[in-house]
Design an enzyme around this catalytic site. Structure first.
Site: not given
Ligand code: IPE
Ligand code: IPE
Ligand code: MG
Length: 252
Positions: A23, A71
């Site tokens: 994340d 996502n």
């Molecule tokens: C979790 O991250 C999913 C992945 C790392 C692929 P998210 O960024 O989607 O999670 P939330 O929405 O903050 O819980």
């Molecule tokens: C993780 O990074 C990647 C995916 C969930 C695909 P994020 O895109 O969730 O990054 P933040 O949480 O917005 O920083």
């Molecule tokens: Mg995230």
């Protein structure tokens, strides 16, 4: 593979299976006033580094949460960019996986991915299927509740067909209906970017995993950060419900 892989000794306490919630790509980009996509690109570089490091250290299974069922709610342009990045990653890393004896597997609702991504994914899975050095599990369009519900549906069908009795359904049997069929549960679950939540990842499988949440954003999570997570893991006393004394006895 480099000859001096790491400063970590190979020990029986090395996690056999590491799962990572990768994340923080968006925040990494935001901090630099860049487009979120740049964050995902830099995150892909961390994936390369961490896969290589796990293979060098001797981790046997690495499960990476790359895209969740939730996502799909992101803006279309971000989803498109992530899919294009995934396709590029699979193509560019195939040779490295072959050279390093890494088997690729995917868990999740793979049929929801664009067809061109599915094609490259399936080609890479097929090309690496005989590799036994490490299993790289990519969680793509993955949601744990969906996984558990699908497993329950399959179990119900087997009961309906008469292949199973309701009394045959044990935790061990149920596990065999999950995407992670045949794999031991993660020993260590890492989440980057500091948020202390599971986000629908491996709810069944992490029942007894050690959880490590760390502040660095995923694009900044590189080999030293991984080694630190493993060092921390090796200080944990995994009791599995027993007393510390019982555990100490069972280890001698
Ligand atoms: C979790 O991250 C999913 C992945 C790392 C692929 P998210 O960024 O989607 O999670 P939330 O929405 O903050 O819980
Ligand atoms: C993780 O990074 C990647 C995916 C969930 C695909 P994020 O895109 O969730 O990054 P933040 O949480 O917005 O920083
Ligand atoms: Mg995230």
């Amino acid at each position: 593979m480099s000859s001096n892989p790491t400063s970590l000794p190979k020990s029986k306490e090395l996690p056999h299976h590491i799962a990572i919630i990768m994340d923080g790509n968006g925040r990494w980009a935001k901090k630099r006033a860049l487009n979120r996509i740049k964050g995902h690109q830099e995150g892909a570089e961390s994936v390369r580094v961490i896969v290589r490091a796990c293979r060098e250290i001797g981790v046997k299974i690495l499960t990476l949460y790359a895209f969740s069922t939730e996502n799909w709610r992101r803006p279309q342009y971000e989803i498109k960019s992530l899919m294009a990045l995934l396709k590029r990653f699979l193509k560019s890393e195939r040779q490295e996986m072959l050279e390093n004896n890494i088997r690729l597997n995917a868990i999740g609702q793979i049929e929801r991915l664009p067809e061109d991504v599915q094609a490259v994914l399936n080609e890479t899975i097929a090309a690496t299927q005989h590799n036994r050095g490490m299993l790289l599990n990519l969680a793509l369009s993955y949601g744990s509740r969906d996984e558990i519900v699908e497993a329950a549906q399959k179990v119900a069908l087997d009961v309906q067909k008469g292949a199973l009795e309701p009394g045959d359904i044990t935790p061990g049997l149920f596990s065999e209906y999950l995407y992670t069929k045949g794999m031991p549960d993660p020993d260590l679950l890492i989440r980057t970017s500091g948020e202390i939540r599971i986000s629908n990842f491996l709810l069944w499988q992490i029942a007894y995993s050690e959880i490590y949440v760390t502040d660095p954003l995923w694009p900044d999570f590189r080999k030293e950060a991984l080694l630190e997570a493993i060092r921390d893991y090796r200080t944990r006393e995994r009791r599995f419900g027993m007393t510390g004394e019982q555990k100490a006895k069972s280890c001698t």
